[in-house]
Design an enzyme around this catalytic site. Structure first.
Site, mmCIF file in Angstrom:
data_model
loop_
_atom_site.group_PDB
_atom_site.id
_atom_site.type_symbol
_atom_site.label_atom_id
_atom_site.label_comp_id
_atom_site.label_asym_id
_atom_site.label_seq_id
_atom_site.Cartn_x
_atom_site.Cartn_y
_atom_site.Cartn_z
ATOM 1 N N HIS A 150 -3.398 -9.247 3.976
ATOM 2 C CA HIS A 150 -4.831 -9.213 4.239
ATOM 3 C C HIS A 150 -5.152 -10.017 5.487
ATOM 4 C CE1 HIS A 150 -6.144 -8.254 -0.180
ATOM 5 N NE2 HIS A 150 -5.877 -7.170 0.524
ATOM 6 N N HIS A 159 -2.234 2.121 -5.814
ATOM 7 C CA HIS A 159 -2.924 0.871 -5.474
ATOM 8 C C HIS A 159 -3.071 -0.035 -6.690
ATOM 9 C CE1 HIS A 159 -4.493 -0.619 -1.719
ATOM 10 N NE2 HIS A 159 -5.482 -1.216 -2.345
ATOM 11 N N LYS A 161 -1.620 -2.406 8.063
ATOM 12 C CA LYS A 161 -2.790 -1.862 8.745
ATOM 13 C C LYS A 161 -2.855 -2.357 10.175
ATOM 14 C CE LYS A 161 -6.105 -0.893 5.055
ATOM 15 N NZ LYS A 161 -7.450 -1.214 4.531
ATOM 16 N N ARG A 189 0.874 -1.174 0.000
ATOM 17 C CA ARG A 189 0.000 0.000 0.000
ATOM 18 C C ARG A 189 0.916 1.230 0.000
ATOM 19 N NH1 ARG A 189 -1.895 -3.525 4.119
ATOM 20 N NH2 ARG A 189 -3.990 -4.368 3.705
ATOM 21 N N ARG A 212 -0.303 -2.428 -6.663
ATOM 22 C CA ARG A 212 -0.561 -3.509 -5.698
ATOM 23 C C ARG A 212 -1.511 -4.545 -6.317
ATOM 24 N NH1 ARG A 212 -0.946 -4.823 -0.081
ATOM 25 N NH2 ARG A 212 -3.057 -5.205 0.688
ATOM 26 N N TYR A 221 -9.320 -11.281 -6.359
ATOM 27 C CA TYR A 221 -8.342 -11.561 -7.399
ATOM 28 C C TYR A 221 -8.625 -12.884 -8.106
ATOM 29 C CZ TYR A 221 -5.999 -7.608 -5.386
ATOM 30 O OH TYR A 221 -5.728 -6.343 -4.940
#
Length: 292
Positions: free
Chosen positions: A260, A234, A169, A145, A237, A269
């Protein structure tokens, strides 16, 4: 009412460890709600009703605000009101039963590999050119990110082991492989700067580079190689995840690669992979050919 919003944002920062961008998003959503409550003569959160919130949603709809944005507002409001309930300041969460607008699933845009190679190839040996190429390389090679990229320090690069330490995150640390191409790109860039700052990527004043600057660099670099769509970090990514999945067919590895928390975030994806499969099928399978 403002004081309770401030305490909630502090709670997200200290207790939940939410990223600054997430804290700011919650704050913006709740400020919008607060401004609306003032037009409805709601003077304390205990007086807020589901009817008020329904009207709030209707107002946003009339302003042509997207369903996705409305869903995010409602999620922020539910979280805030749940916090107030847990603090004993509310008896119940009036947002709990509200229907969120349905949002059509959209697949992330991606870039083809040939165009990416053009973006990450340095055009000169100037400091800014080597830095920009290295940022594209790291964003794509490591699937980062943009907030993770600008947060990198020099000490996060482990060239001997071929890994990059990434703060993701929720202040969650992960280690992602750092390929040979990315290592070479970083080394070329570092040789061009004195680096008085611990940050890996810096601006011309040797200060940590900003998210906005990276976004502008990626956009302009894409335009310079003839990419007509608006390219943002992004998308690199997304491209990394898509190309990784198409080669490995291992969704769990892609999940770890992207950092994630939930496999659901990665499953989008698989749709991209299926689209690629469909294209190959239409082109190559004898039973897919349309009769003339």
């Amino acid at each position: 009412m403002q004081k309770q919003i401030n305490r909630f944002i502090l709670y997200l920062k200290v207790e939940r460890g939410y990223a600054l961008n997430t804290q700011q998003a919650y704050a913006r959503d709740l400020q919008k709600l607060l401004a609306f409550t003032q037009t409805q003569s709601v003077e304390r959160w205990a007086s807020l009703s589901s009817e008020n919130l329904n009207l709030f949603v209707m107002t946003m709809r009339h302003q042509n605000i997207s369903g996705r944005t409305i869903r995010r507002h409602l999620s922020s409001i539910r979280g805030f009101l749940s916090y107030l309930v847990n603090q004993g300041l509310l008896k119940g969460n009036c947002a709990q039963g509200l229907q969120s607008p349905k949002v059509a699933k959209s697949l992330p845009k991606t870039l083809d590999y040939e165009r990416l190679v053009q973006m990450l190839t340095p055009k000169s040996s100037a400091f800014s050119e080597l830095r920009d190429a290295a940022m594209v390389e790291v964003l794509y090679s490591c699937g980062l990110r943009v907030s993770e990229l600008v947060g990198l320090d020099i000490e996060d690069v482990d060239a001997s082991q071929g890994f990059l330490r990434v703060m993701g995150k929720g202040s969650k640390v992960r280690y992602t492989p750092l390929g040979e191409s990315a290592q070479k790109s970083i080394n070329r860039y570092l040789q061009k700067t004195s680096h008085t700052n611990k940050a890996l990527f810096v601006n011309n004043r040797q200060e940590r580079i900003s998210t906005r600057t990276v976004q502008n660099i990626i956009k302009n670099r894409a335009l310079s190689v003839g990419i007509k769509v608006n390219v943002h970090p992004h998308m690199l990514r997304h491209a990394a995840a898509t190309h990784f999945l198409q080669s490995s067919h291992d969704l769990r590895s892609v999940q770890e690669f992207l950092g994630h928390k939930s496999i659901k975030s990665t499953q989008v994806y698989t749709h991209l992979d299926f689209l690629e499969l469909s294209k190959v099928y239409d082109k190559c399978h004898p039973r897919a050919k349309k009769s003339s």
